[in-house]
Design a protein around this motif. Structure first.
Motif, short mmCIF file in Angstrom:
data_model
loop_
_atom_site.label_atom_id
_atom_site.label_comp_id
_atom_site.label_asym_id
_atom_site.label_seq_id
_atom_site.Cartn_x
_atom_site.Cartn_y
_atom_site.Cartn_z
N UNK B 153 0.82 -1.21 0.00
CA UNK B 153 0.00 0.00 0.00
C UNK B 153 0.85 1.25 0.00
N UNK B 156 2.46 1.88 -3.44
CA UNK B 156 1.53 2.41 -4.43
C UNK B 156 1.12 3.84 -4.10
N UNK B 157 0.95 4.10 -2.80
CA UNK B 157 0.57 5.44 -2.37
C UNK B 157 1.68 6.45 -2.65
N UNK B 160 2.28 7.09 -6.46
CA UNK B 160 1.22 7.81 -7.13
C UNK B 160 0.58 7.01 -8.25
N UNK B 161 0.94 5.73 -8.38
CA UNK B 161 0.33 4.91 -9.42
C UNK B 161 -1.18 4.86 -9.24
N UNK B 162 -1.56 4.67 -7.98
CA UNK B 162 -2.96 4.38 -7.71
C UNK B 162 -3.79 5.61 -7.42
N UNK B 163 -3.19 6.81 -7.52
CA UNK B 163 -3.92 8.04 -7.26
C UNK B 163 -4.60 8.01 -5.90
N UNK B 164 -3.91 7.56 -4.89
CA UNK B 164 -4.50 7.56 -3.55
C UNK B 164 -4.58 8.99 -3.03
N UNK B 165 -5.37 9.18 -1.98
CA UNK B 165 -5.65 10.54 -1.48
C UNK B 165 -4.60 10.98 -0.48
N UNK B 170 -5.24 7.61 3.41
CA UNK B 170 -4.57 6.36 3.02
C UNK B 170 -4.47 5.41 4.20
#
Lengths: 180, 180
Positions: B153, B156-157, B160-165, B170
DNA sequence: CTCTAATGTATCCACTGGATATATAGAATA
DNA sequence: TATTCTATATATCCAGTGGATACATTAGAG
């Protein structure tokens, strides 16, 4: 390698292939612009006509990796297959996969092809992993959970922090951990 | 910074601190041996008396990161706290955390302090996450599952691949995904 | 008090990413 | 067809890097 003409013909594409090949051979750190240029018989400065700088070239290679991974994942019919294909790709191209996951916010903003390729991968994952009638937020979480598990596992496996065993044993283990 | 004497006093430790500070400030890629040396008022070649090469210095910094993370995690009483503390550490020191996870098999073999520090972290995780009477294999899988989720997690956070907030969003999201 | 091994310095090297100025060629215009 | 214009490739330079070698200094063991 190509003709001896002054103009190269298709330098961008060839540079991309050459860079990718070099990265998979010797690793990102040892992939220099000059080595890439030499591989396609040109000057390192010629690359700057097609890529803003070294990072942009690397991001373009990462984008091509995302595209290939997304393409491979279209063959997956369920979560277990999805995870297997994903893991196999990463284990087959560890340095390329490392580069893909090494991209940062700036790269995703600067290089549109990278953002597009990553989004395409997310879409494929949504289709395979979260095809049900759940809410968008729920579907997003399903993909995220899957990705966290497989990428987290790969990362720990490839680095060697966790002393995981062989590749095959690793794949069966993450499938078990993910409950697939 | 220290005395002007010919000998430095405690160069290894100071080099480690200086390197770590530089890494957290400007990132691993922009941390040069010369910059580290300048920060503690010595020559870049002096570092080679204490670290085999640049990678060895970076691995030593990574080891210090593992030690700090393990120390912070001793405060955790349950899996949720463990995950929160882990995530907060990574979000507070993203570049250091990236360096820690960038270590590879060779580094773990070459730099004993790194292997030890990582093993210590695993031990802390085993104590907090898998204190029950399960088998060793079962306990190992529990830790692995937890680590896969939180590190995957984070990765990915942070990329920025997953465009998390936001960071806070998160953390609550991965806690939910992990079922904690 | 001396000698030696550990530590710090000086200087060199090949190589890197990037900047600037120049040469070439292919396409559009005339 | 001849000419200009623009994209592309080259030539050459630069400061900065990791690392090698040779030398200077110093702390401690004897």
């Amino acid at each position: 390698m190509p003709r001896k003409a002054y103009h190269h013909g298709d330098l961008p594409k060839q540079a991309l292939y050459a860079a990718r090949a070099l990265i998979e051979e010797v690793g990102v750190d040892h992939t220099s612009l000059r080595a890439v240029a030499a591989k396609i018989d040109t000057t390192h400065r010629a690359l700057y006509n097609h890529f803003a700088d070294r990072d942009a070239l690397l991001s373009a290679v990462a984008a091509s990796g995302y595209r290939d991974l997304a393409a491979a994942l279209t063959d997956a019919n369920n979560a277990a297959q999805h995870m297997k294909i994903y893991a196999c790709f990463a284990l087959k191209h560890p340095r390329l996969y490392g580069l893909m996951m090494q991209q940062n916010y700036k790269a995703f903003e600067t290089v549109p092809a990278l953002r597009q390729a990553a989004d395409a991968l997310i879409q494929v994952s949504l289709d395979t992993l979260a095809a049900g009638p759940d809410s968008d937020d729920q579907r997003r979480r399903t993909v995220m959970r899957h990705w966290m598990l497989v990428h987290g596992g790969l990362s720990l496996h490839l680095s060697g922090v966790l002393r995981t065993r062989s590749d095959a044993a690793f794949i069966t283990e993450i499938l078990a951990i993910a409950g697939l």
